[in-house]
Design an enzyme around this catalytic site. Structure first.
Site, mmCIF file in Angstrom:
data_model
loop_
_atom_site.group_PDB
_atom_site.id
_atom_site.type_symbol
_atom_site.label_atom_id
_atom_site.label_comp_id
_atom_site.label_asym_id
_atom_site.label_seq_id
_atom_site.Cartn_x
_atom_site.Cartn_y
_atom_site.Cartn_z
ATOM 1 N N GLY A 1 -1.506 0.736 4.019
ATOM 2 C CA GLY A 1 -0.810 1.999 3.921
ATOM 3 C C GLY A 1 -0.062 2.417 5.177
ATOM 4 C CB SER A 2 1.178 4.666 6.790
ATOM 5 O OG SER A 2 0.791 5.695 5.902
ATOM 6 N N GLY B 1 0.799 -1.216 0.000
ATOM 7 C CA GLY B 1 0.000 0.000 0.000
ATOM 8 C C GLY B 1 0.833 1.267 0.000
ATOM 9 C CG HIS B 2 -1.286 4.905 0.560
ATOM 10 N ND1 HIS B 2 -2.391 4.104 0.571
ATOM 11 C CD2 HIS B 2 -1.416 5.723 1.627
ATOM 12 C CE1 HIS B 2 -3.170 4.414 1.582
ATOM 13 N NE2 HIS B 2 -2.597 5.396 2.258
ATOM 14 C CG ASN B 3 2.127 7.128 2.420
ATOM 15 O OD1 ASN B 3 2.585 7.656 1.413
ATOM 16 N ND2 ASN B 3 1.015 7.528 2.992
#
Length: 370
Positions: A284-285, A265-267
């Site tokens: 994410g993250s 996922g993103h980040n």
């Protein structure tokens, strides 16, 4: 007519030198392909690095074999042998020696579309139907097979191998000796949406319940302004998907390997020499440390930190931070010892239920269920 298959030839001495093994017998004997012991014949290299393969080797027509370190190689009627220690490590060297590279000559195919501003390194090979965008920099010796698309401002280091159908989004940075298996996507938009007012998911996180009074979801996209940054010696499996960061880049460290159908996922930040097996999803993250192993179908929740040297068993669901040098299993993921104790307790439930039923029969007029 049967099509002739290209083969790679090596002498026993050369193979042993590459593997760090001991060559014995006729070390100048030439072999052209590795085979399973029972199927091997003259010109083949029988792979029998474990005594359990001895029976198959004895029944074969093999003249050369790779054997375990203290094997009595002459008892198998071989002309030559290579004696090795760690068999699986030897397999890595053997498959590297006999691997046939993609049949793609250096140069740019006439059916590739390359922006005039792109820079292509010496000795690069670019196949048909490849599209390369503006200001892309491709390193020396890179091989890009057919139907690959590379968006603007991408940088790819030296000696990468990018298989057919790979998609690389804008501003992605990739190091040297990168391998991308067919169909993977690097730099897709992150899955980020928000509602104008607090929604039911936020209410559940805040209060632990859903009242139905929260606003109906009107999902608004949060665009991904970051990119993906990948280190050296990274491999991405077939149909894996790596999202770009929302503002900062999604990062994958040197030497990390991703299997097929992995989603990052993103980040997300992933450390070095980490191994991520098939169908793993990392939200994410999340932060994943160095030398981590996530077995098949592991799920990692958003904003969770997994420390270095962690091993997560197959289908583990990691919803909370994991300390370094820990093995976790189960859902929710927990230390292995705790998980095994719980599993043993669950297995005792049928026996305890039978004992409770027997007690109820002996004391029919009393409620012993609590």
């Amino acid at each position: 007519m049967e099509k002739k298959v290209s083969l790679v030839s090596h002498s026993i001495a050369d193979i042993a030198a590459q593997l760090g093994g001991q060559a014995v017998g006729q070390t100048d004997l030439i072999v052209t392909r590795p085979r399973e012991p029972a199927a091997a014949g003259p010109g083949d290299l029988a792979l029998a690095m474990d005594p359990k393969f001895a029976a198959g080797l004895a029944q074969s027509r093999a003249e050369a074999a790779v054997l375990w370190a203290d094997a009595d190689w002459q008892s198998f009627g071989l002309k030559a042998a290579i004696l090795v220690g760690r068999s699986r490590y030897a397999m890595s060297g053997i498959t590297t020696l006999f691997d046939l590279p993609p049949g793609l000559a250096p140069g740019i195919h006439s059916m590739a579309v390359i922006d005039p501003s792109a820079e292509i390194g010496d000795g690069a090979a670019i196949g048909p139907f490849v599209a390369i965008g503006a200001n892309v920099r491709i390193g020396a010796g890179v091989r890009i097979l057919s139907h690959v698309s590379i968006a603007e401002d991408v940088i790819i280091g030296e000696h990468a191998l990018i298989h057919a159908g790979v998609r690389i989004g804008a501003r992605v940075r990739i190091g040297d000796r990168f391998i991308a298996q067919p169909g993977c996507v690097i730099g897709s938009d992150g899955f980020s949406f928000v509602t104008p007012e607090p929604n039911a998911v936020e209410e559940m996180k805040r209060t632990g319940r859903i009242t139905g009074e929260t606003a109906a979801p009107e999902w608004t996209r949060i665009n991904s302004l970051g990119a993906v940054r990948i280190g050296d010696d990274v491999e991405i499996g077939a149909n894996a998907a790596i999202d770009r960061g929302t503002v900062s880049d999604t990062k994958i460290g040197n030497g990390t390997k991703l299997d097929n159908l992995v989603h990052i996922g993103h980040n997300v930040q992933i450390g070095e020499t980490t191994l991520i097996c098939g169908q793993v999803g990392i939200a994410g993250s999340a932060v994943i440390g160095d030398r981590v192993v996530l077995a098949g179908q592991v799920g990692v929740a958003d904003h969770v930190t997994v420390g270095s040297d962690v091993i997560a068993g197959a289908q583990a669901g990691i919803a909370n931070n994991v300390k370094p040098e820990t093995m976790v299993m189960g859902y929710p993921a927990q230390p292995r010892e705790q998980f095994m104790r719980g599993l043993k307790s669950i297995r005792r439930v049928p026996m305890l239920s039978e004992r409770l039923a027997a007690v109820e029969k002996r004391v029919p007029n009393e409620d012993v269920s609590g």
